[in-house]
Write a protein that holds these residues in place. Sequence first.
Motif, PDB file in Angstrom:
ATOM      1  N   VAL A 107       0.838  -1.205   0.000  1.00 13.71           N
ATOM      2  CA  VAL A 107       0.000   0.000   0.000  1.00 13.71           C
ATOM      3  C   VAL A 107       0.869   1.249   0.000  1.00 13.71           C
ATOM      4  O   VAL A 107       0.634   2.196  -0.783  1.00 13.71           O
ATOM      5  N   VAL A 108       1.890   1.278   0.849  1.00 15.28           N
ATOM      6  CA  VAL A 108       2.767   2.447   0.932  1.00 15.28           C
ATOM      7  C   VAL A 108       3.522   2.644  -0.380  1.00 15.28           C
ATOM      8  O   VAL A 108       3.582   3.766  -0.921  1.00 15.28           O
ATOM      9  N   TYR A 109       4.097   1.567  -0.913  1.00 15.65           N
ATOM     10  CA  TYR A 109       4.839   1.667  -2.168  1.00 15.65           C
ATOM     11  C   TYR A 109       3.943   2.151  -3.299  1.00 15.65           C
ATOM     12  O   TYR A 109       4.343   2.994  -4.116  1.00 15.65           O
ATOM     13  N   THR A 110       2.733   1.625  -3.368  1.00 18.29           N
ATOM     14  CA  THR A 110       1.829   1.994  -4.458  1.00 18.29           C
ATOM     15  C   THR A 110       1.417   3.451  -4.368  1.00 18.29           C
ATOM     16  O   THR A 110       1.428   4.180  -5.379  1.00 18.29           O
ATOM     17  N   VAL A 111       1.063   3.918  -3.181  1.00 16.41           N
ATOM     18  CA  VAL A 111       0.618   5.307  -3.016  1.00 16.41           C
ATOM     19  C   VAL A 111       1.755   6.278  -3.310  1.00 16.41           C
ATOM     20  O   VAL A 111       1.589   7.246  -4.078  1.00 16.41           O
ATOM     21  N   VAL A 112       2.920   6.042  -2.716  1.00 14.12           N
ATOM     22  CA  VAL A 112       4.053   6.953  -2.915  1.00 14.12           C
ATOM     23  C   VAL A 112       4.522   6.926  -4.362  1.00 14.12           C
ATOM     24  O   VAL A 112       4.750   7.987  -4.976  1.00 14.12           O
ATOM     25  N   ALA A 113       4.666   5.738  -4.924  1.00 15.83           N
ATOM     26  CA  ALA A 113       5.148   5.621  -6.301  1.00 15.83           C
ATOM     27  C   ALA A 113       4.171   6.237  -7.291  1.00 15.83           C
ATOM     28  O   ALA A 113       4.584   6.917  -8.240  1.00 15.83           O
ATOM     29  N   THR A 114       2.875   6.041  -7.085  1.00 15.27           N
ATOM     30  CA  THR A 114       1.883   6.616  -7.995  1.00 15.27           C
ATOM     31  C   THR A 114       1.881   8.133  -7.911  1.00 15.27           C
ATOM     32  O   THR A 114       1.781   8.821  -8.938  1.00 15.27           O
ATOM     33  N   ALA A 115       2.000   8.674  -6.700  1.00  6.77           N
ATOM     34  CA  ALA A 115       2.023  10.131  -6.547  1.00  6.77           C
ATOM     35  C   ALA A 115       3.237  10.739  -7.250  1.00  6.77           C
ATOM     36  O   ALA A 115       3.116  11.730  -7.996  1.00  6.77           O
ATOM     37  N   ILE A 116       4.412  10.154  -7.037  1.00  9.28           N
ATOM     38  CA  ILE A 116       5.627  10.676  -7.675  1.00  9.28           C
ATOM     39  C   ILE A 116       5.542  10.519  -9.189  1.00  9.28           C
ATOM     40  O   ILE A 116       5.893  11.433  -9.952  1.00  9.28           O
ATOM     41  N   ALA A 117       5.065   9.368  -9.648  1.00  9.11           N
ATOM     42  CA  ALA A 117       4.964   9.131 -11.087  1.00  9.11           C
ATOM     43  C   ALA A 117       3.994  10.101 -11.752  1.00  9.11           C
ATOM     44  O   ALA A 117       4.251  10.592 -12.864  1.00  9.11           O
ATOM     45  N   MET A 118       2.878  10.411 -11.086  1.00  6.19           N
ATOM     46  CA  MET A 118       1.916  11.341 -11.665  1.00  6.19           C
ATOM     47  C   MET A 118       2.484  12.755 -11.757  1.00  6.19           C
ATOM     48  O   MET A 118       2.264  13.454 -12.763  1.00  6.19           O
ATOM     49  N   VAL A 119       3.211  13.187 -10.737  1.00  7.20           N
ATOM     50  CA  VAL A 119       3.806  14.528 -10.777  1.00  7.20           C
ATOM     51  C   VAL A 119       4.817  14.628 -11.917  1.00  7.20           C
ATOM     52  O   VAL A 119       4.780  15.580 -12.730  1.00  7.20           O
ATOM     53  N   LEU A 120       5.711  13.665 -12.014  1.00 11.42           N
ATOM     54  CA  LEU A 120       6.743  13.710 -13.051  1.00 11.42           C
ATOM     55  C   LEU A 120       6.148  13.563 -14.454  1.00 11.42           C
ATOM     56  O   LEU A 120       6.528  14.285 -15.381  1.00 11.42           O
ATOM     57  N   THR A 121       5.214  12.623 -14.604  1.00 10.17           N
ATOM     58  CA  THR A 121       4.622  12.392 -15.924  1.00 10.17           C
ATOM     59  C   THR A 121       3.811  13.594 -16.382  1.00 10.17           C
ATOM     60  O   THR A 121       3.872  13.996 -17.555  1.00 10.17           O
ATOM     61  N   THR A 122       3.039  14.190 -15.475  1.00 11.87           N
ATOM     62  CA  THR A 122       2.218  15.349 -15.838  1.00 11.87           C
ATOM     63  C   THR A 122       3.080  16.531 -16.252  1.00 11.87           C
ATOM     64  O   THR A 122       2.815  17.187 -17.281  1.00 11.87           O
ATOM     65  N   CYS A 123       4.110  16.815 -15.482  1.00 11.17           N
ATOM     66  CA  CYS A 123       4.989  17.943 -15.814  1.00 11.17           C
ATOM     67  C   CYS A 123       5.712  17.727 -17.138  1.00 11.17           C
ATOM     68  O   CYS A 123       5.791  18.634 -17.983  1.00 11.17           O
ATOM     69  N   PHE A 124       6.235  16.524 -17.321  1.00 16.51           N
ATOM     70  CA  PHE A 124       6.974  16.224 -18.552  1.00 16.51           C
ATOM     71  C   PHE A 124       6.044  16.266 -19.762  1.00 16.51           C
ATOM     72  O   PHE A 124       6.382  16.818 -20.821  1.00 16.51           O
ATOM     73  N   ALA A 125       4.841  15.696 -19.625  1.00 17.75           N
ATOM     74  CA  ALA A 125       3.895  15.678 -20.739  1.00 17.75           C
ATOM     75  C   ALA A 125       3.449  17.093 -21.100  1.00 17.75           C
ATOM     76  O   ALA A 125       3.278  17.421 -22.282  1.00 17.75           O
ATOM     77  N   TYR A 126       3.241  17.930 -20.094  1.00 19.28           N
ATOM     78  CA  TYR A 126       2.816  19.304 -20.360  1.00 19.28           C
ATOM     79  C   TYR A 126       3.897  20.079 -21.113  1.00 19.28           C
ATOM     80  O   TYR A 126       3.610  20.869 -22.016  1.00 19.28           O
ATOM     81  N   VAL A 127       5.139  19.835 -20.739  1.00 17.24           N
ATOM     82  CA  VAL A 127       6.246  20.499 -21.435  1.00 17.24           C
ATOM     83  C   VAL A 127       6.324  20.027 -22.883  1.00 17.24           C
ATOM     84  O   VAL A 127       6.463  20.834 -23.815  1.00 17.24           O
TER      85      VAL A 127
END
Length: 320
Positions: A107-127
């Motif tokens: 649960v901890v790995y999934t929540v933390v990893a998903t949050a970090i992945a969404m921030v990085l993916t969203t920023c990179f995709a927007y750029v």
Amino acid sequence: MTVDSSTVRPEAADPERAAERLGRPRRRRGIQTTRGYRVFQVINAIVLTGVVVVTLYPFLNILARSLSDEAYIIAGQVSVVPRGFNIDTYKLVMSDSLFWTNYRNTVVYTVVATAIAMVLTTCFAYVLSKHHLKGRTVLIGIAVFTMFFNGGLIPNYVLISSLGMTNTIWAIVLPNAISVFNLLVMKAFFESLPVELEEAAAVDGLNTYGILLRIVLPLSKAVIATMILFYAVSFWNSWFSAFLYMDRQDLLPVTVYLRNLIAGAVGAENVGAINEANEVQAEATLKAVTIVLTTLPILLVYPFVQRYFVSGVMLGAVKG
């Protein structure tokens, strides 16, 4: 010249009513279905029903096996209906403290990893969605290159070890923080948004971060929910990274717990280490129970975001 509507006969105003009075069959509104189309609908329904049955049967079989007596499982008499209702194995697995420790880790790995992945993916995709960005083609090429080529297993292990990330959550989170497929889907979605919205926001005084947070993200709920689902399922089911970079039992996710359980049972059976019948029978139900408990949370979450799934993917794929 104007015509008084009161002088127009009802038959002239409504051709369908006039056809009825003349004894002609009333024309149906909407699309007329042909015989070929009806045949297609029947065949399509049969094929899709077959796909649903084939897809759903393994889940029902595992659920039935987890609730059945071990003797019926060994005899091969369990299909989709439990035989000899038994929940003792559930009690056995749920009484194991290591199982719950690994479950909490997942649960901890999934929540933390998903949050970090969404921030990085969203920023990179927007750029990458900005066509005026200098070096945009190079950045896209670098991202796509990683879809087909990687450093290899041993160099990755050496890199993670040299960075001191073994036996930490970062060994699972950071190497898989950006999925290029998800990145390209989000990039296509951002490109489909009207440019005029961002231009109007810029005129009102918003900077790049304000436009992203207050304009783009509120309009991207569908694709964000879809990407969260993709990442969460991926991290929840992932086991190889933890198996490779972690050697402490209390840090492993529940998928590795399940993998070790199945691999240990298979290995023991291959070498003949399990000789007693009750132990073999216990293993038959134990694996099914662990699979059910492992997959149940992600199955319960999926229906709540499923309605965003199709719209989130398709909205970025249609170009006007």
